[in-house]
Structures are given as structure tokens and as C-alpha cells.
Design an enzyme around this catalytic site. Structure first.
Site, PDB file in Angstrom:
ATOM      1  CB  SER C  21      -1.056   0.061   1.276  1.00 37.65           C
ATOM      2  OG  SER C  21      -1.646   1.092   1.234  1.00 37.65           O
ATOM      3  CB  ILE C  71       2.621  10.198   1.769  1.00 33.88           C
ATOM      4  CG1 ILE C  71       3.743   9.521   1.072  1.00 33.88           C
ATOM      5  CG2 ILE C  71       1.416  10.659   0.678  1.00 33.88           C
ATOM      6  CD1 ILE C  71       4.494  10.413   0.005  1.00 33.88           C
ATOM      7  CB  CYS C 132      -0.240   5.832   8.962  1.00 31.75           C
ATOM      8  SG  CYS C 132       0.415   7.007   8.014  1.00 31.75           S
ATOM      9  CB  ILE C 193       7.070  -3.789   9.523  1.00 32.03           C
ATOM     10  CG1 ILE C 193       8.236  -3.584   8.467  1.00 32.03           C
ATOM     11  CG2 ILE C 193       7.683  -4.976  10.389  1.00 32.03           C
ATOM     12  CD1 ILE C 193       9.565  -3.096   9.291  1.00 32.03           C
TER      13      ILE C 193
HETATM   14  C1  LIG Z   1       5.751   6.369  -0.373  1.00 36.75           C
HETATM   15  C2  LIG Z   1       5.061   5.277   0.635  1.00 36.75           C
HETATM   16  C3  LIG Z   1       3.644   5.439   1.102  1.00 36.75           C
HETATM   17  C4  LIG Z   1       3.138   4.687   1.887  1.00 36.75           C
HETATM   18  N1  LIG Z   1       1.698   4.593   2.167  1.00 36.75           N
HETATM   19  C5  LIG Z   1       1.278   3.945   2.950  1.00 36.75           C
HETATM   20  C6  LIG Z   1      -0.280   3.623   3.105  1.00 36.75           C
HETATM   21  O1  LIG Z   1      -0.762   4.614   2.426  1.00 36.75           O
HETATM   22  N2  LIG Z   1      -0.729   2.791   3.852  1.00 36.75           N
HETATM   23  C7  LIG Z   1       0.096   1.748   4.267  1.00 36.75           C
HETATM   24  O2  LIG Z   1      -0.461   0.826   5.192  1.00 36.75           O
HETATM   25  N3  LIG Z   1       1.352   1.669   4.229  1.00 36.75           N
HETATM   26  C8  LIG Z   1       1.963   2.679   3.475  1.00 36.75           C
HETATM   27  N4  LIG Z   1       3.240   2.803   3.203  1.00 36.75           N
HETATM   28  C9  LIG Z   1       4.057   1.422   3.836  1.00 36.75           C
HETATM   29  C10 LIG Z   1       4.322   0.489   2.822  1.00 36.75           C
HETATM   30  O3  LIG Z   1       3.007  -0.217   2.659  1.00 36.75           O
HETATM   31  C11 LIG Z   1       5.169  -0.779   3.497  1.00 36.75           C
HETATM   32  O4  LIG Z   1       4.567  -1.081   4.843  1.00 36.75           O
HETATM   33  C12 LIG Z   1       6.499  -0.271   4.030  1.00 36.75           C
HETATM   34  O5  LIG Z   1       6.991   0.765   3.051  1.00 36.75           O
HETATM   35  C13 LIG Z   1       7.497  -1.194   4.291  1.00 36.75           C
HETATM   36  O6  LIG Z   1       7.802  -2.011   3.052  1.00 36.75           O
HETATM   37  P1  LIG Z   1       8.948  -1.666   1.960  1.00 36.75           P
HETATM   38  O7  LIG Z   1      10.269  -1.448   2.459  1.00 36.75           O
HETATM   39  O8  LIG Z   1       9.115  -2.754   0.966  1.00 36.75           O
HETATM   40  O9  LIG Z   1       8.700  -0.173   1.260  1.00 36.75           O
HETATM   41  C14 LIG Z   1       3.959   3.405   2.698  1.00 36.75           C
HETATM   42  C15 LIG Z   1       5.125   3.282   1.894  1.00 36.75           C
HETATM   43  C16 LIG Z   1       5.933   4.239   1.099  1.00 36.75           C
HETATM   44  C17 LIG Z   1       7.293   4.175   0.846  1.00 36.75           C
END
Ligand SMILES: Cc1cc2nc3c(=O)[nH]c(=O)nc-3n(C[C@H](O)[C@H](O)[C@H](O)COP(=O)(O)O)c2cc1C
Ligand SMILES: Cc1cc2nc3c(=O)[nH]c(=O)nc-3n(C[C@H](O)[C@H](O)[C@H](O)COP(=O)(O)OP(=O)(O)OC[C@H]3O[C@@H](n4cnc5c(N)ncnc54)[C@H](O)[C@@H]3O)c2cc1C
Ligand SMILES: Cc1cc2nc3c(=O)[nH]c(=O)nc-3n(C[C@H](O)[C@H](O)[C@H](O)COP(=O)(O)OP(=O)(O)OC[C@H]3O[C@@H](n4cnc5c(N)ncnc54)[C@H](O)[C@@H]3O)c2cc1C
Ligand SMILES: Cc1cc2nc3c(=O)[nH]c(=O)nc-3n(C[C@H](O)[C@H](O)[C@H](O)COP(=O)(O)O)c2cc1C
Ligand code: FES
Ligand code: FES
Lengths: 309, 261, 309, 261
Positions: C21, C71, C132, C193
Site C-alpha cells: 500500500s 505522504i 501509519c 511491517i
Molecule cells: C511512499 C510510501 C507510501 C506509503 N503509504 C502507505 C499507506 O498509505 N498505507 C500503508 O498501510 N502503508 C503505506 N506505506 C508503507 C508500505 O506499505 C510498507 O509497509 C513499508 O514501506 C515497508 O515495505 P517496503 O520496505 O517494501 O517499502 C507507504 C510506504 C511508502 C514508501
């Protein structure tokens, strides 16, 4: 005031740079590679009341821009450290303030070790390690509980002959709560961060790589987390902070001071490059000039002026 | 003196399946290097922060280079294998203690036992012992024929025999089988072994009580210089662990009685 | 059983890979780059009851092998998402299970959004975002408090037409406490996470780079922390876990499953390379063969066999 | 079609103090590229995970290359500046929307306003407009003489004047001073501007109400393709923020009335 000098309780630092505990042994090996008198100070390896072998091996694993360690506070015990390790270091590097790192599994151990080690010649301050994630008892247990952290700090402050800096754990929901509780025990300051708890697994064996299963994450990967935690503690407390976590260059040092630190320790970077500390010290003046920073103290003052609580 | 040398790749060849010989030129040869010492190599990719330890396989002081021989087993060695001539590498060393040999009589009988990528530091050792006039018997073990390297080069220095786990070359069996079947008629003044843990355990058991049987131990390392305590071994003298040995500074070479592998 | 398929409550995944997400919008842009039917599922951007602009910019900053984002849950609001975004995605990619991410600042908001979005055609599951770090109210507040997390989950489970996966925060002292509390509300599973709280500072301005000051750390830097937290939750709970945090390649996916995950989401890697998900899916079979893993389900079974609680 | 192209560096030159022109050859020119579009460049160093956005300064379809012009301001651009001929680069693009010009009358009068490294996409725009027969006036602003680049190249396409902040070359003053003093006698059918935020704010104020005044906005980006919401701007129509524009997909080119800079 020199360009790089910083004055903290018990510590007259010629520059803000010191190797972090566990990443410089007792100074013996690095002292064979370069003149440790160049350093602001040195934070020697944890001392416990009894000798500890520490955890089984493997004790280290690599992670993206970081590493896990589960050394488990290996050390020869406070008696040997006071009788041999510290005198040897102090004799060779007279100008080097020594910060002794104290750990334990029960409050009485911590108190006894502080009492003893704070009286060793050359020891200028104690770093009270209530945040080691790699031991089954003690360590982080104290660091995540405000009441236990307060009690322990108070008991150690009472007995110590030198100022005490309490090393906080990043593995908490709200570090401000812990910092505020510890501050009530009137330590000289804080050091942070200790390592974040992490794991790696081997695809072939399908087992954790570290014999201890979990380890402490350090190195550049944790820098943004360290900066945030330092900033949070700074926002609730005026006590000096020796910052650490992922610092590898002069730019990182300045960023950490902007975040809230008053001096900066270098951990993992020593393992990648044993000359990391003197290299950073050498690089600092030019980088400071680039960003119009006349002295470390002035950067700290500038931050104090700006800080909105 | 330990320094962080910037060495230049002057050659890299694949000497056997997945096994590379890397020639590195630079100032590291200006100070003495003992056979059995190792270097800690910075992987030339900034995503990796831990260095990788490799035994020094050859030292050429006259021409100013060292050689490393390594097998590609993971990301770090994969990246090293892509280096071509002219690339530079940060190499911390020389590290640790080499194989002790000052006690050897003139023209001593010596047994060299190398398993797979344990061979590299034994090449430099054998070269020196041979030139000092000692008599070398050499037992080498490999997993299979494709992974054999340096058989001819080792043969220059003494009677060399090879075993493979799968029997695709030489004797089928372990290195201990090889020794039992071929190297029992002499009593060696010294034994020097390096290889996987299994080999070193077997050698330790086989030569138990021998006054001069040495192994070069492996361990996951971080610093390579004794400051992090990653690489410790229990000593046989004190299994409580209060005393202990660091592979990087107390080793990597130990007497077989000294440490618990 | 296919080699890559995984069955989870509400989710019949053809492979364990889904974009996380906030890192794939509502599928529109990635859907112009490749066929999203290839994916195991998609976790769309957070939905809140009202439209949200989110935080001021700059909203992103780089860190060693990671990034910070703040964000602030920007989204057009649940009504538009249900009326426009989801139907558009579902119409174009019929075979793609949609996991709707739900956020809010009060329990009533969460409940209302779950109620509404869970009934949108194509939505197979909800990811309940109680973690969040980038909003002043709600979000992480729920995720760090076992009681609040339990209550919220229960209310949402009651009202939802599809299975609910609760997204846990890594910014806690003991995630097991939170996971156990949430599990009592009987959600379908967990996702974890979310991001770690971090900061960066600009040396020139001496200010935080992010307008929001703090942001969420994601990317390879957090992988070892994610693996540890997934392993910890797995050690106290049998519910399915969709793991995420720093995954960039097929090897990382397998490591996360070994740690305790049943499927794996890819976040930041999409921002570095929009084709990350299909590339990982394509790479999986060969990497699995290398490590003698006959299927994802078999790896999960093997782990279950081994797991010592 | 947006793809992750692997392009080859065929040339890199320092066109002014700290400012580099990078020529990249490869398949990216096979699909149409609009003037004003940008690319998101993977820094060829695995420690960095965010790509860096750069305007496309020139497109040469016949010879199959694009050019980027960038200033070294931080780590990423520092690393790019070290690339030499033959190196490859992962380049995601073409991204965003270019400068609209389909509305222009034949031989239209057009004003081009470029500040510093805002100039690159305006070069390609100017080249095209010139070849379509339009009349260009060109105002360029730089901090100082050392940082001036592409003055001669822009002069090919129209009457070009330069200002510098410190007066070390051309008019001393801002670009608005330059326009006020030199470009007021025509009424331009379109104005195209790109430069630092200050310049864009000034241009927006100066040409307020003009039906065809466009700026190319900058923003900290992550994805560059609309999936992360890093790069949003408020719209002037709805400052509540419920609606908004992404610089990467709705821009980078906006009408001056469209967004709140
Ligand atoms: C730009 C950005 C926006 C995100 N927005 C959301 C969100 O709207 N809702 C949510 O549950 N997690 C959000 N996340 C978290 C990601 O879904 C994920 O849990 C987190 O980035 C860890 O995974 P990664 O290291 O593969 O990015 C966001 C992450 C990023 C980088
Ligand atoms: C003193 C010493 C001398 C060595 N000499 C040689 C040699 O001459 N030739 C050779 O091929 N190999 C040698 N090794 C083993 C070599 O260090 C590893 O194969 C190499 O580090 C693997 O790196 P990687 O990134 O490819 O593997 P990865 O598995 O990706 O490495 C991950 C981490 O684990 C460590 N690691 C993995 N395998 C080993 C291992 N077997 N021993 C120690 N650490 C390991 C790495 O150093 C790294 O920190 C030696 C090891 C030691 C301790
Ligand atoms: C659509 C667009 C087109 C651009 N075109 C050009 C061009 O043609 N020539 C040119 O020199 N520059 C251009 N820029 C600015 C360029 O992207 C930055 O100068 C560059 O990203 C800096 O990278 P760095 O690693 O050297 O700096 P660092 O400060 O180390 O970068 C750290 C992070 O901040 C971001 N960042 C830093 N400065 C800027 C900035 N001014 N705008 C956006 N992000 C920034 C980086 O992308 C990176 O994510 C453009 C920006 C955008 C958004
Ligand atoms: C190998 C290793 C051993 C450590 N041992 C100790 C220790 O004994 N006592 C302690 O307080 N911290 C110890 N630490 C934590 C460091 O002092 C430091 O807080 C942490 O590593 C973060 O800094 P860095 O990212 O610069 O390494 C150790 C860290 C490492 C990597
Ligand atoms: S590797 Fe650090 S002490 Fe041996
Ligand atoms: S940069 Fe990701 S949406 Fe624009």
C-alpha cells in the site's frame, strides 16, 4: 574555544569524535594502528562484574548498509579491565578520555561495576548500557522500562566517582518516556542509540544466521532512526547527548549534532575501516567550512537557539 | 604493519569451476607477510559494509603483488569475480598470525593438508618451506574433479595426492582416507592443515597429541583486527569461556590442541 | 497446488507477491506498464472517510539503502475510491485480488470505511492500517496500544464483508503484546511491517528535510528489522502474515517466508523500479529450485513443522 | 511508452562550472518524446535507492541519443559526473507531459525563460519551435558568469539575452529585470519558463492571466510515475487540497494558473 572542541560533564573533548563501545575493544588494537590521542574520547567495550564469553558464534551477519551483531557482552570482567585493560590504555594514551561502558544482569551488578570502574585512573565518564539487546537478562530489560531505568540510574549515579551517561535503547514505543524518567535520576547525559533488534535467515539451512537468533542492527541503515531518536530526546531534555548510529563521515556527524547531539560516537564504521575515526576528524574542518559552521560549539549553540520545545 | 592498502587488479582467472585467482599489485608486499596471514577485502560495492577475509595465497615481493584464491559462494565473492584488470580494491592487511615453522629442523618432513578453498594459504607456505629445503608431502581434497585447482603447482613442492568426495578424480574419499592410505610411512615433524571445519576436526582428531600440528581456522568476521569479538573460539584449556581466542588476531593459525573448533 | 500459489483467508493468490500500500497508487499507473493479473494481489493506497491532501512537501528523503516518506495518507476519500478507483482497477484486471488499505483518525471512521470499502466489487480483503507514522492523530496511536488496537480491530471485523488483515507498527517495545491483543479480535491475519519512524536533516538549512519533520523509513535498510518482527509475531500466533519491509528480490521473499510470512508485499522497490513485482515473480522459480524449495506452500509447511514456540 | 531503458554514455562534458552535459544512447528515442518530458535516472551506486529526475535537454532520433544537462548539487549528481564513455545507466522514461504548443499560430512570437539548470528542457523545446518556424525571444538567468552554459546554442534559435545575479556577465539582476528591460515590446502568444522556484513564482506573477504561460515545476520525487504521491502540488482551483496535481504525471509542465507553487 577550538574549532572542534566540546565540553561535556567530565569530558574535555578536543573533538566530538569517539569510537563507540564494542567497536574498539579496549583500545589496544586501534592503538597499534594510529595515535588514539587524536580522538575526542574512547568508549571501551562493556564491563560486567564477572568475565563473560558472550554468545555462541556466528555472532555477526550482514544486512543492506548495516550489520547484525550478537556478541553478548563478551568481556574479561571488571576486575581484569580495571587491573589490566584500562591502565594499559591510559599509560599509552595519556590525553585520551576513557568512557567505560557498564553492563549487567541485575542492578547490584551494575552498581558494583560502576563503583569499581569509576575509580580506575583515566576513566572520565561511564556509559551505562541499559540497552544491550543481545543478553537474555538485564541489558535491554532495564532500558525499556521507565521505572527500572530510573532506579538503576539513580543507584549508579550515587555510587560513581565520574559522570554517568545513560545509553538508551531504540527498541521502545516512546523514548521520551524513558529519557524523562532517567533524567530524574540526574545522570550527566545520554548516549544513543544502541542497536535495533533484527534477524537474518539462511536460505539453505532455513535457520537464523546468528546463533543467538536475533542481533543488534547497526551501521548506515539505522542513521535516520538514530537521528529521530536523538531529536526526540533532545526535545524533552537539555542534558548532553552523545549520539551514535550509522555515522560514517563528517557530514553525518554534523547532521547528528543538528538533530540534537553534542558529541558523536562511531561504531560499525570502525569495523569497515579501522581508520574511520581519524579520517572523520581530519575531514571535519573542511566540511564545516563548506556549510559555514565555525565550530562544533557554535553549531550546538545555533541549535539551542532554534529548538522549539 | 596493518594498513588499508589500495591494490590494483593485474589479473583474474578462473582456475576451476567457480574458483578464481586474483592478482593484486601494490604496496602491501613492502612489509613482511607471513605464510598463513590473511587480508580483509572491502567489497567494491557500497551496499556491503562488512569486509571479506581471504588467505594470502602467494606473495611476490620482487614483482610487488599478492594472489588470493577464492570460491564464489555469495554476493561478495560474486562481485569480486566481476573485477577486471585495472580495477582497484581496498585490502586491509596483512592480518593474523601465520603458520609457525621456525622450530623445523633442516630438511624436515612436513605434511600439508588442504581441502578446497583452504588450499590458498598452504600454497604460499609450501612454496616457502620447499625453498627452505624441507620435504613436503601434500594431501589435497576437493568435492569433485571440476573444483580441483593448483594440483600441478603444489606438485612442484612435493609428493602430491588428491582425493575427491565423489571419486571423479584421484582417490574417492575424504582427506583422512587419503592420509591413511598414502601418508603413514613417515613421521612428520609438522602438519599444516586448512579446509572446511569437518576436515579440520578430522585432522585434529587424527593427529591428536602431535606437538606441531596446526590448522588455520575459519570464522564469520567483521573487523578482522580484534576489535569486535565476532570471531572468538573457546580454548581447550578453559571451556568456561572466560579466556578465549580471536581467530582474526590470535589465529587464524592455531595448534590443534589450542582451540575448540 | 501450483509452485507459487498461496491460499489465505479471502485471498487465492497465484503467487505470494503483491505491491504494498502506498507504493502502487490505485493500480492505474502500474497497470499501464504491465499486466497486473500477473500479481498475487494488490494493496491499494490508504482510504480514509474524507479526502485528504496529506502532508506538506517535501514528503520524501533518501537514507542509506532506504527512504523516508511522510505522504500523510493522501487519498481522494472512500467515496471516490469505491465509486471510481476500485471499479476501474477491477474492470481492467478481473483476476487481481484487491486488498483495500483502511486508515482513519477515530474508530468510527475506520468502521465506516471498512463497511463501505469491503462491499466494493473486487475487494477481497482489507488491510487495517493502525500503524501509519505520518499522521497527527489516529494511525500509529492505535497500533502502539494493545487495548485500542483490539477494540478497533473487533469493531472493523464485525462490520466488514471481507477478511481483515491488521497492519502492525514496528515502532513498539514488544510487538508480541500488540499481536496477541489484536488476535483476540479474530482478524484473518496480519500484515507487517509498516515503516519505522526516522528523520534526516539538511546541513545547509539545519532543518529537517521533510516538511513533516519525521517520516517512515522503508526499503532494504529495514529488512532485518522486518524479519525479526515477523518472526516474533509468528512465534506467538498462527494467523497468516503478509510480510513486507525492504524486500527487493526473490531471495528476500523466501527469507521472509522462512521468518514467518505467508505472502510478501513489495513497497519501496516499486519506486526504484516499477517492474519490481513482475521481475521478482519471474525470478522466484529458479531461486526456489536453487534452494530446493518445491513450492511456496511447501516452504510454509516446512517452517510450520520446525517452528518451536 | 514508459520503459526502464539501459542507455549507454557516449559522451560527457563539463559545459560550465559544475554543470555537465551527458549524452545517452539507446532505444529510448524509438518512441516519441515531447519537449519538457523528463527521465528518472537510477544512480549507478547501489547505496542509493531513489532515482533522480532530469529534464530531457535534447532528443536526437536519427542518431538515437538524448542529452541531459545537470548541475552537481549532491551525492547523486556527483556520482553521475564520474561516468565515462561506455558506462550504462538505467533510465526510466520518458515521463510526464511536455510543453503544450499545438495551439500556436504559424510563426508565433514565443518567450522562453530559463534559469540555471531549468534551461535543459527549454533547449529541446526551443529547437523544435524554431524548426516549426516560430519566433523566439530567449531570456536566460544564471547566478554568475562561471555557471553560464548553452548561451550560444540558444542564440541559434532566437534573440537571446543573459542576466547574472552578480552582474559578472550580461545584465546584473533577475530574469524579471531582464524581461522588463528587454522583452516588453512584443506580446507573446506563449511563454515557457523553467528554473528555480523563485523564478517560477516571479514569472507566474508577471504573466498572471496570460492564457498560455507555462512553467515546468520541480518537486522532490520518488517514483516519477504517479504511484507514491511524493510530488503533489495544490491546485489554485481548490486550495483545500482535496484535488491536487502530481508534478511527475500531471506535470512537470503546468499553466501558471493551474497549481500553487
Ligand atoms: C511512499 C510510501 C507510501 C506509503 N503509504 C502507505 C499507506 O498509505 N498505507 C500503508 O498501510 N502503508 C503505506 N506505506 C508503507 C508500505 O506499505 C510498507 O509497509 C513499508 O514501506 C515497508 O515495505 P517496503 O520496505 O517494501 O517499502 C507507504 C510506504 C511508502 C514508501
Ligand atoms: C581467515 C579466513 C581466511 C579465508 N580464506 C579464504 C580463501 O583463501 N578462499 C576462499 O574462497 N575463502 C576463504 N575464506 C572464506 C571467505 O571469507 C568466505 O567465503 C567469503 O567471506 C564469502 O563471502 P560472500 O559475500 O561471497 O558470501 P556471503 O555468504 O554472501 O557472505 C555473507 C557474510 O558471511 C561471511 N561468510 C560467509 N561464508 C564464510 C566463511 N566460510 N567463512 C567466514 N565468513 C564467511 C562473509 O564474510 C560475509 O560477512 C576465509 C575465511 C576466513 C575467516
Ligand atoms: C522534473 C524535474 C526535472 C529536473 N531537471 C533537471 C535538469 O535538467 N538539470 C538539473 O540539474 N536538475 C534537474 N532537476 C533537479 C534534480 O533532480 C536534482 O538536482 C537532483 O535530483 C539532485 O540529486 P543529488 O543526488 O545530486 O542531490 P541530493 O541533494 O543529494 O539528493 C537527495 C534527494 O533529494 C532530491 N533532490 C535534491 N534536489 C532536488 C531538486 N532540486 N529537485 C528535485 N529533487 C531534488 C534528489 O532527487 C534525491 O532524492 C529536475 C528535477 C525535477 C523534479
Ligand atoms: C560488534 C558490536 C559490538 C557492540 N558492543 C557494544 C557494547 O559492548 N556495549 C554497548 O553499549 N554498545 C555496543 N554496541 C553498540 C554500539 O556501541 C553502537 O551503539 C551501535 O552500534 C550504533 O552505532 P553504529 O551504527 O555507529 O555502529 C556494539 C555494536 C557492535 C556493532
Ligand atoms: S573479526 Fe572482529 S575480533 Fe575478530
Ligand atoms: S514522484 Fe511518485 S507520485 Fe510523483
Amino acid at each position: 574555544m577550538t574549532t572542534l572542541g566540546v565540553q561535556l560533564p567530565g569530558l574535555d573533548l578536543k573533538n566530538p569524535i569517539m569510537p563507540a563501545s564494542g567497536c574498539c575493544g579496549f583500545g589496544e588494537e586501534l592503538g597499534n594502528l594510529y595515535d588514539l590521542n587524536q580522538l575526542g574520547a574512547i568508549m571501551i567495550k562493556a564491563a560486567t562484574s564477572k568475565p563473560r564469553f558472550g554468545n555462541p558464534t556466528p555472532r555477526v551477519a550482514e544486512t543492506p548498509q548495516g550489520m547484525l551483531n550478537a556478541i553478548g557482552l563478551q568481556n574479561p570482567g571488571v576486575a581484569t579491565i580495571v587491573a589490566e585493560k584500562i591502565p594499559k590504555l591510559h599509560a599509552k594514551f595519556k590525553d585520551l578520555p576513557i568512557i567505560a561502558n557498564v553492563a549487567g544482569s541485575a542492578q547490584a551488578d551494575y552498581v558494583a561495576v560502576c563503583d569499581q570502574i569509576s575509580r580506575a585512573p583515566g576513566v572520565s565518564a561511564i556509559e551505562l548500557n541499559i540497552s544491550c539487546p543481545n543478553v537474555a537478562h538485564g541489558g535491554m530489560e532495564f532500558g525499556v522500562d521507565p521505572t527500572a531505568a530510573f532506579e538503576l540510574t539513580k543507584a549508579c549515579v550515587n555510587v560513581s566517582a565520574v559522570p554517568i551517561y545513560v545509553k538508551l535503547s531504540p527498541n521502545v514505543t516512546d523514548i521520551r518516556e524513558i529519557a524523562k524518567a532517567v533524567a530524574m535520576a540526574q545522570p550527566a547525559g545520554f548516549t544513543l542509540i544502541n542497536t535495533l533488534v533484527g534477524m537474518r535467515f539462511d536460505l539453505t539451512t532455513r535457520q537464523a544466521i546468528l546463533a543467538n537468533q536475533t542481533g543488534g542492527l547497526s551501521g548506515p541503515a539505522v542513521l535516520p532512526v538514530a537521528l529521530r531518536l536523538i531529536h526526540q530526546v533532545r526535545s524533552v531534555c537539555d542534558l548532553p547527548i552523545i549520539g551514535m548510529g550509522g555515522v560514517t563521515c563528517a557530514e553525518d556527524v554534523l547532521e547528528m549534532i543538528i538533530a540534537g547531539a553534542d558529541a558523536v560516537a562511531i561504531g560499525t564504521a570502525n569495523l569497515t575501516d579501522p581508520f574511520a575515526c581519524p579520517e572523520i576528524i581530519t575531514a571535519l574542518p573542511a566540511v564545516m567550512a563548506k556549510y559555514h559552521i565555525s565550530s562544533i560549539e557554535s553549531l550546538i549553540h545555533e541549535r539551542k537557539g532554534k529548538l522549539v520545545k | 604493519m596493518i594498513k588499508d592498502y589500495t591494490l590494483t587488479v593485474t589479473n583474474q582467472i578462473e582456475v576451476a569451476d567457480t574458483i578464481y585467482e586474483l592478482t593484486l599489485a601494490g604496496a602491501i608486499t613492502k612489509d613482511p607477510i607471513a605464510a598463513g596471514q590473511f587480508v580483509n577485502v572491502k567489497i567494491p560495492n557500497p551496499a556491503y559494509i562488512l569486509r571479506r577475509p581471504f588467505g594470502i595465497a602467494e606473495v611476490n615481493v620482487a614483482q610487488g603483488y599478492i594472489k588470493l584464491i577464492y570460491r564464489v559462494v555469495g554476493d561478495g565473492t560474486q562481485i569480486l569475480a566481476q573485477l577486471s584488470k585495472g580495477a582497484t580494491l581496498n585490502v586491509l592487511g596483512p592480518l593474523g598470525h601465520g603458520f609457525p615453522s621456525e622450530f623445523l629442523n633442516q630438511n624436515a618432513d612436513v605434511l600439508i593438508i588442504g581441502g578446497g578453498t583452504g588450499l590458498p594459504p598452504l600454497y604460499e607456505l609450501s612454496r616457502r618451506l620447499y625453498h627452505e629445503g624441507h620435504h613436503l608431502d601434500i594431501a589435497l581434497g576437493f568435492p569433485n574433479k571440476q573444483r580441483i585447482f593448483y594440483e600441478a603447482k603444489m606438485s612442484q613442492f612435493g609428493h602430491t595426492m588428491v582425493s575427491t568426495d565423489d571419486g571423479s578424480y584421484g582417490l574417492q574419499g575424504t582427506i583422512i582416507d587419503l592420509i591413511d592410505q598414502n601418508f603413514t610411512d613417515k613421521s612428520y615433524q609438522a602438519i599444516y592443515a586448512c579446509g572446511p571445519r569437518g576436515l579440520e576436526l578430522a585432522v585434529s582428531a587424527h593427529f591428536k597429541g602431535h606437538p606441531h600440528a596446526y590448522i588455520s581456522a575459519e570464522a564469520r568476521m567483521a573487523c578482522g583486527i580484534g576489535i569486535c569479538n565476532a570471531c572468538v573460539l573457546h580454548t581447550t584449556a578453559d571451556t568456561s569461556g572466560a579466556t578465549n581466542k580471536k581467530v582474526c588476531t590470535d589465529g587464524p593459525v592455531f595448534h590443534i590442541n589450542e582451540v575448540v573448533l
